[in-house]
Design a protein around this motif. Structure first.
Motif, short mmCIF file in Angstrom:
data_model
loop_
_atom_site.label_atom_id
_atom_site.label_comp_id
_atom_site.label_asym_id
_atom_site.label_seq_id
_atom_site.Cartn_x
_atom_site.Cartn_y
_atom_site.Cartn_z
N UNK A 116 0.95 -1.28 0.68
CA UNK A 116 -0.11 0.24 -0.05
C UNK A 116 0.50 1.78 0.00
N UNK A 117 2.11 1.16 0.24
CA UNK A 117 2.78 1.94 -0.11
C UNK A 117 3.00 3.02 -1.05
N UNK A 118 3.08 4.42 -1.12
CA UNK A 118 3.20 5.30 -2.15
C UNK A 118 3.52 4.97 -3.36
N UNK A 119 5.45 4.69 -3.34
CA UNK A 119 5.77 4.40 -4.45
C UNK A 119 5.56 2.50 -5.45
N UNK A 120 4.68 2.24 -4.62
CA UNK A 120 4.66 0.78 -5.80
C UNK A 120 4.47 1.15 -7.24
N UNK A 121 3.33 2.24 -7.26
CA UNK A 121 2.54 2.08 -8.84
C UNK A 121 4.32 2.07 -9.66
N UNK A 122 5.16 2.77 -9.06
CA UNK A 122 6.82 3.13 -9.49
C UNK A 122 7.57 1.58 -10.33
N UNK A 123 7.48 0.60 -9.22
CA UNK A 123 7.89 -0.64 -9.29
C UNK A 123 6.27 -1.09 -10.54
N UNK A 124 5.62 -1.23 -10.20
CA UNK A 124 4.37 -1.78 -11.77
C UNK A 124 4.54 -1.50 -12.70
N UNK A 125 4.80 -0.38 -13.07
CA UNK A 125 5.12 0.33 -14.28
C UNK A 125 6.19 0.13 -14.65
N UNK A 126 7.29 0.16 -13.92
CA UNK A 126 8.20 -1.06 -14.69
C UNK A 126 8.02 -2.26 -14.94
N UNK A 127 7.10 -2.72 -14.84
CA UNK A 127 6.54 -4.25 -14.85
C UNK A 127 5.77 -4.75 -15.87
N UNK A 128 5.28 -3.13 -16.52
CA UNK A 128 4.37 -3.03 -17.83
C UNK A 128 5.38 -2.93 -18.42
N UNK A 153 8.65 -7.20 -21.58
CA UNK A 153 7.41 -8.31 -22.56
C UNK A 153 7.87 -9.14 -22.26
N UNK A 154 9.42 -9.38 -21.75
CA UNK A 154 10.18 -9.94 -22.59
C UNK A 154 10.40 -11.76 -21.69
N UNK A 155 9.67 -12.93 -22.09
CA UNK A 155 10.27 -14.30 -21.31
C UNK A 155 10.50 -13.61 -19.84
N UNK A 156 9.07 -15.18 -19.08
CA UNK A 156 9.47 -15.57 -17.96
C UNK A 156 9.54 -14.04 -17.33
#
Length: 445
Positions: free
Chosen positions: A9-21, A24-27
């Motif tokens: 629930x931390x404020x900077x979690x969207x930064x991590x999720x944005x990087x994941x988005x 597109x690589x395998x695995x």
């Protein structure tokens, strides 16, 4: 691949999720589990992530839970970014320290010790649970004080916990940029502890370009650290310190600036983020847009007191972005796909720095592959840096001993040994002050 984010629930979690988005690589990570003790904060962050994912096909699925064991079970990677005591705890850390005339910053000095004393027991419990519920998982620790917490967790997870920080990344990027080099092609000779390190060289195509920077006062004074520390001081050091060393080199000025500030950094962030979560809860508007605006203000005011003390002015626009999420993603990729890379990380020393034992967690360039992070050989630190590193590592060890034993005497020793605490009596009063305001320190007897 499943990623569990502690402090979800931390404020900077969207930064991590944005990087994941963008991966597109395998695995790649396909499942993200957010864990937090605060269901309201989890709901707010989940809304932001849903808006981020909306235009992205096959975005990683997101679930949220307040059950830690459920969150950990089956995880491939665990990203730890918890804040024990919340931002109110950070504000209290600052207030108690400043009342004694010493620094209360969350990772440096008295504030960092207080934060470590209440965080280490929680981090150790998490490490034990990971070892039991997800023994093959890799833990990426961003919880502050990052080096100290990583070392505490490594006693239970070994090399499967790796600490990350965006400060060395940002510093190397700024130096490379001002030298006209591509940061991706530069080797950064960086060594120290978390928030206590120095860039001693920047090699491009085998040539060290740092002497050219140090020899040019106009170039040296054109970027953040040159403005913050001053050209003459950097040239006398022959290195570029991590920005957090400003608290050591200009301690009196930093403490005075914090004392005179209308609000401390912790108080500002507490109020700002409380406002963000409240607005998300009561508004049907875009949570992502609100998060973006709040983040921009947060980044622009980072280390504002230090820059004001140094007359450094506003932060450059290129520095108003994070970086730790990119380090985390690069680390996960390297391990999961055996995509070998070099990253500055917090890992066990082994034989890297002869002045520290093998179990001490240090911050140095590491070669990363499917088997984890391996610190590279580095030249010895100069005497002035060795003294600081050894002194602060000794303090960290006393914090770990106090957390394990519950000894108030050992906790006071940790405060008293820190270079930025100038009296044993002040150290004892700090223990009294912190235990009075932090329920998480009730274990100290």
């Amino acid at each position: 691949m499943k990623l569990t984010i502690l402090g979800g629930g931390g404020f900077r979690v969207p930064l991590v999720y944005g990087a994941l988005l963008g991966d597109r690589g395998e695995g790649r990570v396909t499942e993200v589990v957010l864990h937090d003790l605060d269901a309201g904060r989890l709901a707010a962050v989940t809304r932001v992530l849903a808006e981020q994912a909306a235009p992205v096909a096959d975005a990683p699925a997101v679930t949220a839970t307040t059950d830690l064991d459920d969150a950990l079970r089956g995880a491939d990677f665990v990203f730890s970014a918890i804040r024990v005591g919340g931002l109110q705890g950070r504000a209290d850390d600052e207030r108690v320290a400043l009342a004694e005339g010493v620094l209360g910053q969350e990772t440096v000095g008295a504030g960092g010790i207080a934060y470590g004393l209440r965080t280490v027991p929680v981090a150790v419990d998490i490490a034990r649970r990971v070892a039991r519920l997800a023994p093959d998982a890799w833990v990426i620790n961003f919880t502050n004080p990052a080096g100290l917490v990583t070392e505490a967790m490594s006693r239970h997870l070994g090399d499967r916990v790796i600490g990350i920080c965006d400060s060395p990344v940002g510093l190397g990027r700024r130096i490379a940029r001002v030298l006209g080099a591509n940061p991706k092609e530069a080797w950064i000779d960086y060594v120290g502890l978390n928030h206590l390190g120095w860039v001693r060289g920047l090699r491009v195509a085998g040539r060290d370009e740092l002497p050219r920077l140090l020899a040019d006062p106009d170039l040296l004074g054109s970027f953040e650290e040159g403005k913050l520390f001053g050209v003459d001081w950097l040239r006398s050091l022959g290195a570029i310190p991590n920005e957090y060393l400003h608290y050591y080199y200009f301690n009196r000025e930093a403490v005075r600036s914090y004392q005179q500030a209308e609000r401390t950094r912790g108080t500002f962030l507490r109020d700002q983020q409380a406002g963000f979560y409240e607005q998300v809860e009561r508004s049907d508007g875009s949570a992502l847009e609100l998060w973006d605006r709040t983040r921009a203000e947060r980044e622009a005011t980072y280390m504002a007191e230090n820059r004001e003390t140094a007359g450094a002015g506003e932060r450059d626009a290129d520095d108003l972005s994070g970086g730790y999420e990119k380090v985390a993603l690069a680390l996960m990729r390297a391990i999961a796909r055996d995509e070998r890379t070099t990253l500055i990380l917090n890992v066990r020393n082994r034989t890297t720095l002869s002045v520290l034992d093998s179990e001490a967690v240090i911050e140095v360039p590491c070669l990363v592959d499917a088997n984890g992070a391996h610190p590279v050989a580095v030249d010895p630190l100069p005497g002035h840096a060795t003294g600081l590193v050894c002194a602060v590592k000794a303090v960290e060890r006393e914090v770990l001993a106090a957390a394990e034993s519950g000894s108030r005497t050992t906790a006071a020793k940790a405060f008293a040994l820190h270079p930025l605490v100038d009296s044993v009596n002040v150290a004892r009063r700090l223990v009294e002050g912190y235990t009075a305001v932090h329920p998480g320190l009730a274990y100290l007897r």
